[in-house]
Enzyme design. Sequence first.
Site, PDB file in Angstrom:
ATOM      1  N   LYS A 134       1.345  -1.359   0.001  1.00  0.00           N
ATOM      2  CA  LYS A 134       0.123  -0.066  -0.220  1.00  0.00           C
ATOM      3  C   LYS A 134       0.944   1.382   0.049  1.00  0.00           C
ATOM      4  O   LYS A 134       0.587   2.577  -0.223  1.00  0.00           O
ATOM      5  CB  LYS A 134      -1.373   0.418   0.856  1.00  0.00           C
ATOM      6  CG  LYS A 134      -0.458  -0.081   2.358  1.00  0.00           C
ATOM      7  CD  LYS A 134      -1.770  -0.085   3.187  1.00  0.00           C
ATOM      8  CE  LYS A 134      -1.416   0.096   5.232  1.00  0.00           C
ATOM      9  NZ  LYS A 134       0.116  -1.123   4.705  1.00  0.00           N
ATOM     10  N   ARG A 141      -5.063   2.788  11.776  1.00  0.00           N
ATOM     11  CA  ARG A 141      -5.138   1.510  12.105  1.00  0.00           C
ATOM     12  C   ARG A 141      -6.330   1.005  13.138  1.00  0.00           C
ATOM     13  O   ARG A 141      -5.942  -0.359  12.815  1.00  0.00           O
ATOM     14  CB  ARG A 141      -4.082   0.951  12.373  1.00  0.00           C
ATOM     15  CG  ARG A 141      -2.765   0.488  11.210  1.00  0.00           C
ATOM     16  CD  ARG A 141      -1.918   0.805  11.895  1.00  0.00           C
ATOM     17  NE  ARG A 141      -0.341  -0.200  10.848  1.00  0.00           N
ATOM     18  CZ  ARG A 141       0.424  -0.044  10.071  1.00  0.00           C
ATOM     19  NH1 ARG A 141       0.579   1.525   9.729  1.00  0.00           N
ATOM     20  NH2 ARG A 141       1.242  -0.220   9.713  1.00  0.00           N
ATOM     21  N   ARG A 186      12.305  -7.320   1.923  1.00  0.00           N
ATOM     22  CA  ARG A 186      12.007  -6.236   1.384  1.00  0.00           C
ATOM     23  C   ARG A 186      12.896  -4.834   2.284  1.00  0.00           C
ATOM     24  O   ARG A 186      13.624  -5.807   3.435  1.00  0.00           O
ATOM     25  CB  ARG A 186      10.660  -5.461   2.238  1.00  0.00           C
ATOM     26  CG  ARG A 186       9.372  -5.287   1.908  1.00  0.00           C
ATOM     27  CD  ARG A 186       8.231  -4.228   2.423  1.00  0.00           C
ATOM     28  NE  ARG A 186       8.316  -3.696   4.132  1.00  0.00           N
ATOM     29  CZ  ARG A 186       7.135  -3.377   4.146  1.00  0.00           C
ATOM     30  NH1 ARG A 186       6.116  -2.562   2.979  1.00  0.00           N
ATOM     31  NH2 ARG A 186       6.693  -2.936   5.455  1.00  0.00           N
ATOM     32  N   ARG A 226      13.911  -3.791   7.517  1.00  0.00           N
ATOM     33  CA  ARG A 226      14.013  -2.857   9.384  1.00  0.00           C
ATOM     34  C   ARG A 226      13.670  -3.857  10.146  1.00  0.00           C
ATOM     35  O   ARG A 226      13.204  -5.561   9.418  1.00  0.00           O
ATOM     36  CB  ARG A 226      12.606  -2.600   8.613  1.00  0.00           C
ATOM     37  CG  ARG A 226      13.138  -0.628   8.044  1.00  0.00           C
ATOM     38  CD  ARG A 226      11.507   0.004   7.749  1.00  0.00           C
ATOM     39  NE  ARG A 226       9.633  -1.089   8.696  1.00  0.00           N
ATOM     40  CZ  ARG A 226       9.226  -0.208   7.791  1.00  0.00           C
ATOM     41  NH1 ARG A 226       8.610   0.475   6.558  1.00  0.00           N
ATOM     42  NH2 ARG A 226       8.169  -0.531   8.149  1.00  0.00           N
ATOM     43  N   ARG A 237       3.328  -8.583  13.373  1.00  0.00           N
ATOM     44  CA  ARG A 237       2.532  -7.238  13.359  1.00  0.00           C
ATOM     45  C   ARG A 237       0.837  -7.745  12.491  1.00  0.00           C
ATOM     46  O   ARG A 237       0.161  -7.212  12.207  1.00  0.00           O
ATOM     47  CB  ARG A 237       2.926  -6.476  11.976  1.00  0.00           C
ATOM     48  CG  ARG A 237       4.102  -5.780  12.728  1.00  0.00           C
ATOM     49  CD  ARG A 237       5.471  -5.172  12.218  1.00  0.00           C
ATOM     50  NE  ARG A 237       4.999  -4.347  10.776  1.00  0.00           N
ATOM     51  CZ  ARG A 237       5.561  -3.928   9.554  1.00  0.00           C
ATOM     52  NH1 ARG A 237       7.203  -3.846   8.747  1.00  0.00           N
ATOM     53  NH2 ARG A 237       4.827  -2.707   9.106  1.00  0.00           N
TER      54      ARG A 237
HETATM   55  P1  AMP Z   1       4.196   1.306   8.357  1.00  0.00           P
HETATM   56  O1  AMP Z   1       5.474   1.733   8.504  1.00  0.00           O
HETATM   57  O2  AMP Z   1       2.818   1.688   8.077  1.00  0.00           O
HETATM   58  O3  AMP Z   1       4.144  -0.414   8.457  1.00  0.00           O
HETATM   59  O4  AMP Z   1       4.095   1.637   9.495  1.00  0.00           O
HETATM   60  C1  AMP Z   1       4.993   0.762  11.572  1.00  0.00           C
HETATM   61  C2  AMP Z   1       4.964   0.804  12.294  1.00  0.00           C
HETATM   62  O5  AMP Z   1       4.551   2.342  12.475  1.00  0.00           O
HETATM   63  C3  AMP Z   1       3.378  -0.466  12.382  1.00  0.00           C
HETATM   64  O6  AMP Z   1       4.154  -0.934  12.865  1.00  0.00           O
HETATM   65  C4  AMP Z   1       3.176   0.978  13.966  1.00  0.00           C
HETATM   66  O7  AMP Z   1       3.851   0.455  15.109  1.00  0.00           O
HETATM   67  C5  AMP Z   1       3.578   2.137  13.484  1.00  0.00           C
HETATM   68  N1  AMP Z   1       2.417   3.130  12.842  1.00  0.00           N
HETATM   69  C6  AMP Z   1       2.087   3.308  11.570  1.00  0.00           C
HETATM   70  N2  AMP Z   1       0.892   3.757  11.641  1.00  0.00           N
HETATM   71  C7  AMP Z   1       0.064   3.788  12.808  1.00  0.00           C
HETATM   72  C8  AMP Z   1      -0.655   4.341  13.254  1.00  0.00           C
HETATM   73  N3  AMP Z   1      -1.572   4.769  12.218  1.00  0.00           N
HETATM   74  N4  AMP Z   1      -1.718   3.522  14.189  1.00  0.00           N
HETATM   75  C9  AMP Z   1      -0.531   2.733  15.746  1.00  0.00           C
HETATM   76  N5  AMP Z   1       0.717   2.458  15.312  1.00  0.00           N
HETATM   77  C10 AMP Z   1       0.973   3.086  14.068  1.00  0.00           C
END
Ligand code: AMP
Length: 213
Positions: free
Chosen positions: A13, A88, A127, A160, A171
């Site tokens: 996404k 989320r 990734r 990462r 996750r």
């Molecule tokens: P992403 O890069 O979007 O996969 O986000 C990486 C991590 O950031 C996630 O696994 C969460 O720990 C945190 N995170 C990102 N967006 C949110 C959100 N809207 N609410 C809570 N945690 C978030």
Amino acid sequence: MKIIMLGAPGAGKGTQAKQIADKYGIPHISTGDIFRANIKNNTELGQKAKQYMDQGMLVPDELTCDLVMDRIGEKDCENGFVLDGFPRTIPQAEALDGALGKIGQKMDYAIDVDVPDDNIVGRMGGRRACLNCGATYHVVTIPTKVEGICDRCGSPVVLRDDDKPETVQKRLAVYHEQTQPLIDYYKGQGILKTVDGTQPMEAVFAAIVEILG
Ligand code: AMP
């Protein structure tokens, strides 16, 4: 045009959101990127967020919602934005609807990039991310020109911590429990669109453009 990208971690996404932002000239707002920038700059928010992110858990809503509401209130968001990784949780979605409702607005589309779990686990191991500029790659589907080096800024690219297999499982569990209910939430609002995220990236993007027009 105000768009939400939904989908499991690793569904692609973020890649799609960046392309949408380029094509439609709207900002790409990634809460993950905002948190990672805060971690890199060692801010108070970054220190708090890191504890959750490293474990594959969500950062609490109270640390997340205000920062998104502030961001979408900025001038460059006047003509719309694409949200990547937010909301989320149902409370985050309600906070977003509430904030937009106050100014007589609402989201236009929630696009679910649908990929089965089995597929996700394989993808995440490949990734790679640049911790300096935030660019993302994949060893098979979006390789760097020079192995291990970011095309954009020349820094090393890495797997990462939160893309490591044990964290990915966590996750995914968190996604099913807390984020997947948003699919029904936006279906109920009549703005949910689903695209098959197992297709090649270009085909996924073409399907999204078909929806957005
Ligand atoms: P992403 O890069 O979007 O996969 O986000 C990486 C991590 O950031 C996630 O696994 C969460 O720990 C945190 N995170 C990102 N967006 C949110 C959100 N809207 N609410 C809570 N945690 C978030």
